[in-house]
Enzyme design. Structure first.
Site, short mmCIF file in Angstrom:
data_model
loop_
_atom_site.label_atom_id
_atom_site.label_comp_id
_atom_site.label_asym_id
_atom_site.label_seq_id
_atom_site.Cartn_x
_atom_site.Cartn_y
_atom_site.Cartn_z
N SER A 159 52.19 -9.11 79.31
CA SER A 159 53.24 -8.84 80.09
C SER A 159 52.97 -8.97 81.53
O SER A 159 53.97 -8.72 82.29
CB SER A 159 54.26 -7.49 79.77
OG SER A 159 54.49 -7.54 78.45
N GLY B 225 54.35 -11.03 86.64
CA GLY B 225 54.60 -11.07 85.10
C GLY B 225 55.96 -10.95 84.66
O GLY B 225 56.97 -10.94 85.40
N HIS B 226 55.96 -10.27 83.35
CA HIS B 226 57.27 -10.11 82.86
C HIS B 226 57.80 -8.68 83.31
O HIS B 226 59.14 -8.75 82.64
CB HIS B 226 57.05 -10.04 81.18
CG HIS B 226 58.09 -10.20 80.53
ND1 HIS B 226 59.19 -11.07 80.65
CD2 HIS B 226 58.72 -9.43 79.35
CE1 HIS B 226 60.11 -10.84 79.64
NE2 HIS B 226 59.89 -9.90 79.04
N VAL B 227 57.07 -7.83 83.87
CA VAL B 227 57.86 -6.45 84.17
C VAL B 227 57.72 -6.36 85.68
O VAL B 227 57.02 -5.37 86.23
CB VAL B 227 57.10 -5.35 83.33
CG1 VAL B 227 57.63 -5.32 81.90
CG2 VAL B 227 55.65 -5.54 83.42
#
Length: 279
Positions: A155, A244-246
């Site tokens: 993530s 990234g994803h967060v």
């Protein structure tokens, strides 16, 4: 922030709050907790009522034998709003939480004033639906103990960051907790719902929407943002580098700047018409 447990729809939710004023409801992603929103909650609590729940099946919330579908999560969050006396809210969601936020905008347009979607988990090809059903049926607690730390590290653009390590420590506590079987069931069913739930009717989302994506997102690629911007009528996009994803965890200052720039647009927008029953 103050923390308390609130029972809604028979589900005990662990909820943290701070501040006063218009409501910001912050929804985390699959396998995470409300702690992912700490930096954003702190940045806006001086002028907003910040409400950060652990979703059902996650964190310190209860982990019932529930479907954990997107509409299940959305219904519980709307009930939480009623219980807390929140007449309308801007809903912020990351990944699974972003998908729940979209469902709230569609199902409760009069309550959902605006959206901040951080890499919402939507737009998967139809074939992923079969994979989601298979994974939901096959995932076992032992496999999740291996899978979730890997999922966590992927993530982040840089999993060695202190913020990443802090969230990984929270995850490892959850993996070792006595309620882990209920958590594992929630994660497996949520994963099935995300991958197999189909695509939401984005064109029907009339609320002002901010999309925020990490350029290096390895879970929900940034290329997917193009379709969402095209299909969401009132959307704008911010892409964050080295992220990234967060994004609210990995690039909190840039994320919070994007949100602060967006919020006046929500104030200026006309309110969506309330559905019958005041939803």
């Amino acid at each position: 922030m103050t923390a308390r447990d609130v029972v809604v729809d028979g589900v005990r939710l662990h909820v943290r709050e701070a501040g006063s004023g218009p409501a910001l409801v912050m929804l985390h992603g699959l396998g995470a907790t409300g702690a992912n929103w700490d930096a954003t909650a702190a940045a806006f609590a001086d002028r907003w009522r910040v409400i950060v729940p652990d979703l059902p099946g996650h964190g310190r919330s209860s982990k019932p034998d529930a479907p954990y579908t997107v509409d299940f999560f959305a219904g519980v969050i709307r009930s939480l709003g009623r219980t807390l006396g929140v007449s309308e809210a801007i809903v912020m969601g990351n990944s699974l939480g972003g998908l729940v936020a979209i469902e709230l905008a569609l199902g409760y347009p009069g309550w959902t004033r605006g959206l901040v979607l951080a890499a919402p988990a939507t737009g998967f090809p139809a074939i992923f639906g079969y994979a989601g059903r298979a994974l939901g049926a096959a995932v076992r607690p032992g496999l999740l103990r291996t899978f979730l730390p890997v999922f966590h590290d992927r993530s982040f653009y840089d999993p060695t960051l202190a913020a990443s390590q802090e969230r990984r420590a929270l995850l490892e506590e959850r993996l070792a907790d006595e309620d882990f079987p209920g958590f594992a069931r929630a994660v497996a069913r949520s994963l099935e719902a995300v991958l197999g739930g189909g695509r939401p009717a984005l064109a029907a989302v009339r609320q002002p929407t901010l999309l925020v994506w990490g350029r290096q997102d390895r879970l929900v690629p940034v290329a997917r943002s193009t379709r969402l911007v095209r299909e969401l009528p009132q959307a704008r996009l911010a892409i964050l580098d080295r992220c990234g994803h967060v994004p609210m965890v990995e690039q909190p200052l840039a994320f919070n700047r994007a949100v602060a720039d967006f919020l006046p647009c929500v104030d200026a927008a006309p309110r969506p018409r309330r559905a019958a029953g005041g939803s």
